[in-house]
Design an enzyme around this catalytic site. Structure first.
Site, PDB file in Angstrom:
ATOM      1  N   LYS A  95       0.875  -1.167   0.000  1.00 43.49           N
ATOM      2  CA  LYS A  95       0.000   0.000   0.000  1.00 43.49           C
ATOM      3  C   LYS A  95       0.909   1.212   0.000  1.00 43.49           C
ATOM      4  O   LYS A  95       1.651   1.451   0.950  1.00 43.49           O
ATOM      5  CB  LYS A  95      -0.917   0.015   1.222  1.00 43.49           C
ATOM      6  CG  LYS A  95      -2.059   1.008   1.048  1.00 43.49           C
ATOM      7  CD  LYS A  95      -2.826   1.232   2.315  1.00 43.49           C
ATOM      8  CE  LYS A  95      -2.880   2.710   2.577  1.00 43.49           C
ATOM      9  NZ  LYS A  95      -3.405   3.035   3.896  1.00 43.49           N
ATOM     10  N   ALA A 183      -9.164   5.656   4.165  1.00 44.62           N
ATOM     11  CA  ALA A 183      -8.970   6.835   5.019  1.00 44.62           C
ATOM     12  C   ALA A 183     -10.216   7.698   5.138  1.00 44.62           C
ATOM     13  O   ALA A 183     -10.968   7.882   4.181  1.00 44.62           O
ATOM     14  CB  ALA A 183      -7.825   7.711   4.533  1.00 44.62           C
ATOM     15  N   GLY A 184     -10.415   8.193   6.324  1.00 44.83           N
ATOM     16  CA  GLY A 184     -11.457   9.183   6.571  1.00 44.83           C
ATOM     17  C   GLY A 184     -12.780   8.616   7.033  1.00 44.83           C
ATOM     18  O   GLY A 184     -13.665   9.355   7.441  1.00 44.83           O
ATOM     19  N   ASN A 205      -9.084   2.123   9.903  1.00 47.81           N
ATOM     20  CA  ASN A 205      -8.150   1.914  11.023  1.00 47.81           C
ATOM     21  C   ASN A 205      -8.605   2.680  12.251  1.00 47.81           C
ATOM     22  O   ASN A 205      -9.146   2.117  13.187  1.00 47.81           O
ATOM     23  CB  ASN A 205      -6.721   2.294  10.623  1.00 47.81           C
ATOM     24  CG  ASN A 205      -5.693   1.842  11.665  1.00 47.81           C
ATOM     25  OD1 ASN A 205      -5.999   1.533  12.805  1.00 47.81           O
ATOM     26  ND2 ASN A 205      -4.448   1.800  11.277  1.00 47.81           N
ATOM     27  N   THR A 206      -8.448   4.010  12.211  1.00 49.62           N
ATOM     28  CA  THR A 206      -8.716   4.808  13.412  1.00 49.62           C
ATOM     29  C   THR A 206     -10.123   4.581  13.955  1.00 49.62           C
ATOM     30  O   THR A 206     -10.319   4.503  15.178  1.00 49.62           O
ATOM     31  CB  THR A 206      -8.516   6.303  13.095  1.00 49.62           C
ATOM     32  OG1 THR A 206      -7.263   6.461  12.440  1.00 49.62           O
ATOM     33  CG2 THR A 206      -8.518   7.137  14.354  1.00 49.62           C
TER      34      THR A 206
END
Lengths: 256, 336
Positions: A95, A183-184, A205-206
């Site tokens: 990635k 992401a996001g 992830n987060t």
């Protein structure tokens, strides 16, 4: 949908950073039934094999690993990190992240295309983390990428899909390229929305790692991704301007 | 009861004079054991303990640690105050830069035993921070200490209790002949990451810290600066020293601090108060915290060896409860 010739067991990709503990990470991966886990190599690899203990934990998850070049700001850093990742995880998947701006962590599309070309020439299978830029996407495909990973919003921001128009346009222009929103994403509803748009997978992830209960949030994302995927396959209705009652009103007594 | 043959006092060899080893040694000596503490390095705290923040923050840690960390650490401030001088009981202040105010809300949701404080409240607690922050959390029941002084005080206490401590000890075997030919009844292994090959699942988590001296800023308590990417704490010590820490990197490298980590730590100090811009950088330090997969310190028994390990970032917080457990094992007592 094949990602470089591989069918994934699920359309949910899960990042492995920022969990309260490796044990909770393992619980989350299990609950998510993640098809892929991503792992950042850069920070963990200070010194030659100093991250070995954590890498072993990742390998023990028994989920295909997609190493990333998180934290790289130049082509050279990213290429070096990719080579290290190939050696550590014995995979040619990478990635590719090349960050161009430190506040938004926005990808540097120019460096990304250059690094993608170098790496594909070297036999890597590149998953580029990109903005939703249509022209950039075209360049990445020409550089040899067979998967595209546009952002939904800046990394870790949890803002969801910021540019629906742009993401739709990408889907429409590249109907046969595996597309992943990376992401996001902050909520399962964002993930479901991405899948409803026709995206092939999402990377989280987060939103899982920083949830109060990561394992439960992982389960919620699993259900949302599945719901979105099924909904897309079921051909959703179009939006209408006019109300269309689901029960006929004609003939019903109106003066009851 | 597990005691040496013909001797009322169990002979215990404690390996490793970090915070786990010293608290275990002192606890055992207080209960009447014949304690020999051996350290492979050249002084107490030669490993990760030397780089610790020394925060006794049972309630703040609940933000990311499981409930047992809070539960097992409630005795901690009292234990330290009863064993070493200068344990401060001024609480902890949690702050965030204005644009990261959501971090305060998240921290508050996951913790308890705090008061929400506004700008005036922050100024009342820490006059030097007057007007710099609008909102924070104050955890009044927490404390802090200077780890290096505390370890030295424990060493002195061990000696006063009749125990011994030696340095430059071999990695295995017994240094010298402390028991005149007799073997120890128990070995308490507190060697941290050095025991990685003996303990399943143990790994190292690298941490980096900076020690600053700044005469223009006075703080009475640790300040945690919340930030989505780089949460940092600043712990005041005597002589206008401030410990700023600590990074968490899944690596076992002891290589010098990276520029990026230094920038992150120093930026947090500078955001807390611009006067830190003039601070003297007294020291930078790197340590490797031993951690189990659940990041919770554990006491395990293998034959006649008790392992106290996996202290992670909870060394000073959880050593008292883990040392008490060691005492129960050596002297017999309630099961885990």
């Amino acid at each position: 949908m094949l990602f470089y010739g591989t069918e994934l067991s699920s359309r949910l990709m899960l990042g492995t950073a920022q969990y309260p503990s490796p044990e909770i990470l393992a619980d989350a991966v299990r609950e998510a039934r993640a098809g892929v886990v991503t792992v950042s190599l850069r920070r963990e690899s200070i010194g030659s094999r100093a991250g070995q203990a954590f890498w072993s934990l990742i390998r023990e998850l028994r989920v295909p690993v997609l190493p990333n070049t998180a934290g790289c700001h130049t082509v050279k850093e990213a290429v070096t990190t990719a080579h290290m990742a190939r050696e550590v995880f014995e995979t040619d998947w990478i990635k590719l992240e090349v960050i161009g701006e430190s506040d938004t962590l926005q990808p540097d599309m120019f460096a990304l295309v250059e690094a993608a070309r170098i790496l594909t020439d070297d036999g890597f299978k590149v998953f580029p983390y990109m903005t939703e830029d249509l022209v950039g996407a075209e360049r990445l495909l020409r550089a040899g990428c067979r998967v595209l990973m546009p952002w939904g919003a800046p990394i870790g921001s949890g803002r969801g899909l910021n540019n629906l128009f742009g993401l739709r346009a990408l889907r429409a222009h590249f109907p046969d390229v595996p597309l992943v929103v990376d992401a996001g994403i902050g909520l399962p509803s964002h993930a479901a929305q991405a899948m409803e748009l026709g995206y092939d997978a999402v990377l989280i992830n987060t939103a899982v790692a920083q949830a109060g209960d990561p394992a439960r949030m992982a389960a919620a994302f699993r259900l949302a991704v599945e719901a979105g995927l099924i909904a897309r396959a079921a051909d959703p209705m179009e939006q209408r301007d006019m109300a269309a009652p689901s029960t006929p009103v004609l003939g019903r007594a109106v003066l009851a | 009861m597990m005691k040496g043959e013909g001797d009322a006092r169990p002979r215990v060899l404690v390996r490793g004079a970090g915070v786990a080893g010293l608290t275990s040694a002192v606890t055992l000596a207080e209960r009447g054991a014949d304690v020999v503490l051996q350290e492979i390095g050249n002084r107490e705290g030669a490993g990760a303990s030397w780089m610790a923040g020394g925060m006794l923050a049972s309630w703040c840690e609940a933000e990311s640690a499981p409930p047992e960390v809070t539960r097992d650490s409630l005795e901690s401030v009292d234990w330290w105050a009863g064993h070493v001088p200068d344990v401060a009981r001024n609480g902890t202040l949690v702050l965030a830069p204005p644009r990261d105010g959501a971090e305060i809300a998240r921290f508050a949701r996951r913790t308890s035993h705090f008061q929400t404080v506004d700008g005036a409240g922050i100024g009342a607690l820490e006059p030097d921070l007057e007007g710099r922050f609008d909102k924070g959390l104050f955890f009044p029941e927490e404390g802090h200490l200077d780890p290096r002084k505390a370890l030295g005080a424990l060493r002195d206490r061990l000696v006063a209790l009749g125990g011994t401590m030696s340095v430059h000890a071999p990695a295995d075997g017994v240094q010298g002949d402390p028991w005149h030919g007799a073997r120890p009844d128990w070995v308490v292994d507190c060697t941290g990451i050095a025991a990685e090959n003996q303990l399943t699942g143990l790994r190292g988590v690298r941490g980096e810290m900076v020690l600053l001296r700044c005469h223009e800023v006075t703080l009475s308590r640790p300040v945690r600066m919340l930030h989505p990417r780089i949460p940092v704490y600043i712990v005041p010590r005597e002589d206008h020293l401030f410990m700023v820490g600590a990074t968490m990197v899944e690596s076992e490298s002891l290589a010098s601090m990276t520029l990026r980590s230094m920038v992150e730590l120093l930026t947090a100090a500078y955001v807390l108060h611009p006067a830190f811009g003039e601070a003297e950088i007294v020291e930078t330090g790197v340590g490797v915290r031993p951690a189990y997969p659940d990041n919770v310190p554990a006491v395990t028994v293998h034959g006649r060896t008790v392992y106290v390990n996996g202290m992670y970032r909870h060394g000073f917080l959880l050593s008292p409860s883990r040392a008490r457990r060691v005492g129960e094992i050596v002297f017999g007592g309630p099961a885990a």
